[in-house]
Design a protein around this motif. Structure first.
Motif, PDB file in Angstrom:
ATOM      1  N   ILE A  54       0.720  -1.350  -0.123  1.00  0.00           N
ATOM      2  CA  ILE A  54      -0.075  -0.076  -0.058  1.00  0.00           C
ATOM      3  C   ILE A  54       0.905   1.223   0.047  1.00  0.00           C
ATOM      4  N   PRO A  55       1.180   1.879  -0.979  1.00  0.00           N
ATOM      5  CA  PRO A  55       1.908   2.957  -1.186  1.00  0.00           C
ATOM      6  C   PRO A  55       1.297   4.350  -0.830  1.00  0.00           C
ATOM      7  N   SER A  56       2.489   5.307  -0.338  1.00  0.00           N
ATOM      8  CA  SER A  56       2.056   6.456  -0.234  1.00  0.00           C
ATOM      9  C   SER A  56       2.244   7.422  -1.403  1.00  0.00           C
ATOM     10  N   PRO A  57       1.259   8.128  -1.914  1.00  0.00           N
ATOM     11  CA  PRO A  57       1.207   8.646  -3.171  1.00  0.00           C
ATOM     12  C   PRO A  57       2.497   9.685  -3.392  1.00  0.00           C
ATOM     13  N   ASP A  58       3.058  10.201  -2.357  1.00  0.00           N
ATOM     14  CA  ASP A  58       4.344  11.203  -2.214  1.00  0.00           C
ATOM     15  C   ASP A  58       5.204  10.393  -1.657  1.00  0.00           C
ATOM     16  N   GLU A  59       6.139   9.571  -2.358  1.00  0.00           N
ATOM     17  CA  GLU A  59       7.255   8.885  -2.025  1.00  0.00           C
ATOM     18  C   GLU A  59       8.279   9.729  -1.056  1.00  0.00           C
ATOM     19  N   SER A  60       8.315  11.014  -1.141  1.00  0.00           N
ATOM     20  CA  SER A  60       9.319  11.800  -0.601  1.00  0.00           C
ATOM     21  C   SER A  60       9.092  11.928   1.060  1.00  0.00           C
ATOM     22  N   LYS A  61       7.683  11.775   1.000  1.00  0.00           N
ATOM     23  CA  LYS A  61       7.328  11.609   2.620  1.00  0.00           C
ATOM     24  C   LYS A  61       7.530  10.522   3.411  1.00  0.00           C
ATOM     25  N   LYS A  62       7.428   9.314   2.614  1.00  0.00           N
ATOM     26  CA  LYS A  62       7.736   7.918   3.291  1.00  0.00           C
ATOM     27  C   LYS A  62       6.902   7.569   4.402  1.00  0.00           C
ATOM     28  N   ILE A  63       5.675   8.004   4.627  1.00  0.00           N
ATOM     29  CA  ILE A  63       4.929   7.540   5.800  1.00  0.00           C
ATOM     30  C   ILE A  63       4.316   6.209   5.302  1.00  0.00           C
ATOM     31  N   ALA A  64       4.925   5.098   6.188  1.00  0.00           N
ATOM     32  CA  ALA A  64       4.460   3.826   5.768  1.00  0.00           C
ATOM     33  C   ALA A  64       2.974   3.648   6.202  1.00  0.00           C
ATOM     34  N   MET A  65       1.976   3.115   5.439  1.00  0.00           N
ATOM     35  CA  MET A  65       0.595   3.049   5.797  1.00  0.00           C
ATOM     36  C   MET A  65       0.530   2.048   7.058  1.00  0.00           C
ATOM     37  N   TYR A  66      -0.423   2.159   7.966  1.00  0.00           N
ATOM     38  CA  TYR A  66      -0.598   1.527   9.102  1.00  0.00           C
ATOM     39  C   TYR A  66       0.639   1.499  10.452  1.00  0.00           C
ATOM     40  N   SER A  67       1.782   2.333   9.785  1.00  0.00           N
ATOM     41  CA  SER A  67       2.361   2.542  10.946  1.00  0.00           C
ATOM     42  C   SER A  67       2.239   3.520  12.089  1.00  0.00           C
ATOM     43  N   PRO A  68       3.052   3.606  13.235  1.00  0.00           N
ATOM     44  CA  PRO A  68       2.551   4.656  14.228  1.00  0.00           C
ATOM     45  C   PRO A  68       2.274   6.061  13.685  1.00  0.00           C
ATOM     46  N   GLU A  69       3.386   6.573  12.663  1.00  0.00           N
ATOM     47  CA  GLU A  69       3.201   7.576  12.090  1.00  0.00           C
ATOM     48  C   GLU A  69       1.865   8.028  11.314  1.00  0.00           C
ATOM     49  N   PHE A  70       1.422   6.987  10.778  1.00  0.00           N
ATOM     50  CA  PHE A  70       0.121   6.926   9.846  1.00  0.00           C
ATOM     51  C   PHE A  70      -0.938   7.214  10.718  1.00  0.00           C
ATOM     52  N   TYR A  71      -0.947   6.332  11.944  1.00  0.00           N
ATOM     53  CA  TYR A  71      -2.164   6.771  12.639  1.00  0.00           C
ATOM     54  C   TYR A  71      -1.953   7.939  13.679  1.00  0.00           C
ATOM     55  N   ALA A  72      -0.698   8.498  13.759  1.00  0.00           N
ATOM     56  CA  ALA A  72      -0.682   9.799  14.231  1.00  0.00           C
ATOM     57  C   ALA A  72      -1.059  10.924  13.505  1.00  0.00           C
ATOM     58  N   ALA A  73      -0.700  10.773  12.148  1.00  0.00           N
ATOM     59  CA  ALA A  73      -1.323  11.659  11.193  1.00  0.00           C
ATOM     60  C   ALA A  73      -2.890  11.727  11.053  1.00  0.00           C
ATOM     61  N   CYS A  74      -3.333  10.394  10.914  1.00  0.00           N
ATOM     62  CA  CYS A  74      -4.984  10.307  10.932  1.00  0.00           C
ATOM     63  C   CYS A  74      -5.428  10.999  12.310  1.00  0.00           C
ATOM     64  N   THR A  75      -4.862  11.076  13.482  1.00  0.00           N
ATOM     65  CA  THR A  75      -5.428  11.756  14.440  1.00  0.00           C
ATOM     66  C   THR A  75      -5.175  13.143  14.537  1.00  0.00           C
ATOM     67  N   VAL A  76      -4.343  13.393  14.090  1.00  0.00           N
ATOM     68  CA  VAL A  76      -4.187  15.193  13.930  1.00  0.00           C
ATOM     69  C   VAL A  76      -5.227  15.476  12.650  1.00  0.00           C
ATOM     70  N   GLY A  77      -5.171  14.894  11.804  1.00  0.00           N
ATOM     71  CA  GLY A  77      -6.358  15.324  10.920  1.00  0.00           C
ATOM     72  C   GLY A  77      -7.563  15.377  11.275  1.00  0.00           C
ATOM     73  N   GLY A  78      -7.878  14.299  12.057  1.00  0.00           N
ATOM     74  CA  GLY A  78      -9.529  14.274  12.883  1.00  0.00           C
ATOM     75  C   GLY A  78      -9.665  15.390  13.493  1.00  0.00           C
ATOM     76  N   ILE A  79      -8.541  15.646  14.626  1.00  0.00           N
ATOM     77  CA  ILE A  79      -8.478  16.944  15.288  1.00  0.00           C
ATOM     78  C   ILE A  79      -8.877  18.368  14.498  1.00  0.00           C
ATOM     79  N   LEU A  80      -8.063  18.550  13.678  1.00  0.00           N
ATOM     80  CA  LEU A  80      -8.550  19.822  12.904  1.00  0.00           C
ATOM     81  C   LEU A  80      -9.768  19.695  11.950  1.00  0.00           C
ATOM     82  N   SER A  81     -10.131  18.307  11.520  1.00  0.00           N
ATOM     83  CA  SER A  81     -11.173  18.219  10.752  1.00  0.00           C
ATOM     84  C   SER A  81     -12.614  18.564  11.597  1.00  0.00           C
ATOM     85  N   CYS A  82     -12.757  18.008  12.723  1.00  0.00           N
ATOM     86  CA  CYS A  82     -13.921  18.068  13.647  1.00  0.00           C
ATOM     87  C   CYS A  82     -13.841  19.549  14.503  1.00  0.00           C
ATOM     88  N   GLY A  83     -12.770  19.551  15.165  1.00  0.00           N
ATOM     89  CA  GLY A  83     -12.565  20.974  15.728  1.00  0.00           C
ATOM     90  C   GLY A  83     -12.839  22.224  15.064  1.00  0.00           C
TER      91      GLY A  83
END
Length: 371
Positions: A54-83
């Motif tokens: 499962i690739p990331s579309p921007d390989e320069s960022k290199k966040i592996a899907m379902y890694s701790p960094e992935f879930y952290a990014a989704c959490t921050v995105g959720g904070i911004l999204s709902c808040g």
């Protein structure tokens, strides 16, 4: 497939997020290499791969899907999204809550805005914005972060084939599980918000409203509305995520004239907003009776759910404030998916949803055994 192997691989999201012509970035273990092929159907059967990267579309960022960094990014995105979105629609929420509590005074959307503006001025329309910001930021963190976690977890438990076949149930189960915890985080701030917005003179905001409730009713007073909040938010979130996933898939399949991986990021974010808005309309309808109960219970001391239903009546329970809530939730949900996916793109992750594909099969026949 062994359970421990399936946990390291991706089932459902692999066909949601897979992109064309991808070469996995190093190191390979971060994205899980393909396993040995398995054989279905004995002699003459098809050769089928059981792993998908499962690739990331921007390989320069290199966040592996379902890694701790992935879930952290989704959490921050959720904070911004709902808040951010819930805070922005505080005036609509003010009118909606007051229409639910005092329909004689706030007879319509237009008159409701007029009454609030006349009594409290422009500042009065944003009353309760601080508990709204804190409460829905916490909710968004759990809602989006845990949804991504539970979606993968349940997909891996189901196995690759069942995860594709029953993907809608995966969406429903994942979103319900996430919202259960999200509402526990939201409930205290929701209690303060509703009372600040609907009880004149109760408090100015979070700093004086929160201690006032705890002094009078203790910490349990902050959770009096938890059960109806679950009743409102869990069906809402199940609809929000399942309907969004299905709508985005349908848009790419029947409306957008090219595949998702050929669309620009701006086009993909437009699809995310449109899919979110459509999902939001259904969310508002499904969760509206419970929303009326939350407002009533947080505004009426010692009232029970049965008393609230009896006092409001079944028609009012389903319809009071509904048109305004459809506008508010449709806009809110569309904006939430737009912000969430914009943040994912910003950090190098793919946008949510897409054309669902069955697990890929290689049709090369197996060689027959020599005589």
């Amino acid at each position: 497939m062994a359970l421990e192997d399936s946990r390291r691989s991706s089932a459902l999201p692999s066909f949601l997020y897979k992109s064309k012509g991808f070469k996995a970035p190093a190191p390979a273990p971060a994205l899980v290499p393909a396993a040995e092929p398995r054989i279905n159907g004995g002699g003459g059967g098809a050769l089928q791969s059981s792993r998908f990267l499962i690739p990331s579309p921007d390989e320069s960022k290199k966040i592996a899907m379902y890694s701790p960094e992935f879930y952290a990014a989704c959490t921050v995105g959720g904070i911004l999204s709902c808040g951010l979105t819930h805070t922005a629609v505080t005036p609509l929420d003010m009118v909606k809550c007051n229409m639910q509590i005092d329909p004689a005074k706030y007879r319509s959307i237009g008159s409701g805005f007029g009454v609030l503006y006349k009594e409290a001025g422009p500042k009065g329309l944003f009353k309760g914005w601080v508990p709204t910001l804190f409460g829905y930021s916490a909710q968004g963190a759990f809602k989006f972060g845990l949804y991504e976690f539970f979606k993968k977890y349940y997909s891996d438990l189901a196995g690759e084939e069942n995860a594709y076949k029953y993907k809608t149930f995966i969406y429903l189960a994942g979103s319900a599980s996430a919202e259960f915890f999200a509402d526990i985080a939201l409930c205290p701030m929701e209690a303060v918000k509703v009372r600040v917005q609907t009880k004149p003179g109760f408090a100015n905001g979070l700093l004086d409203g929160l201690p006032k409730i705890t002094r009078a009713e203790g910490v349990p007073g902050l959770y009096r509305g938890l059960v109806p909040l679950w009743g409102r938010q869990i069906p809402y979130t199940m609809m929000k995520f399942a309907c969004f996933e299905a709508t985005v898939e349908a848009l790419y399949k029947y409306v957008i004239p090219k595949p998702k991986d050929e669309c620009s990021k701006v086009e993909q974010l437009g699809v995310s907003f449109g899919g979110g808005y459509i999902a939001g309309i259904f969310c508002a309808i499904v969760s509206h009776p419970a929303d009326n109960l939350v407002s009533f219970l947080n505004n009426t001391k010692d009232a029970t759910i049965g008393q609230a239903v009896k006092s409001m009546g079944p028609v009012a329970l389903f319809t009071r404030g509904l048109p305004l809530r459809i506008v508010m939730i449709g806009t809110l949900t569309g904006a939430q998916w737009g912000i969430y996916d914009a943040f994912k793109v910003f950090v190098g992750l793919p946008t949510s949803g897409g054309v669902s594909k069955a697990p890929e099969q290689l049709t090369t026949p197996l060689p027959l055994p020599s005589a």
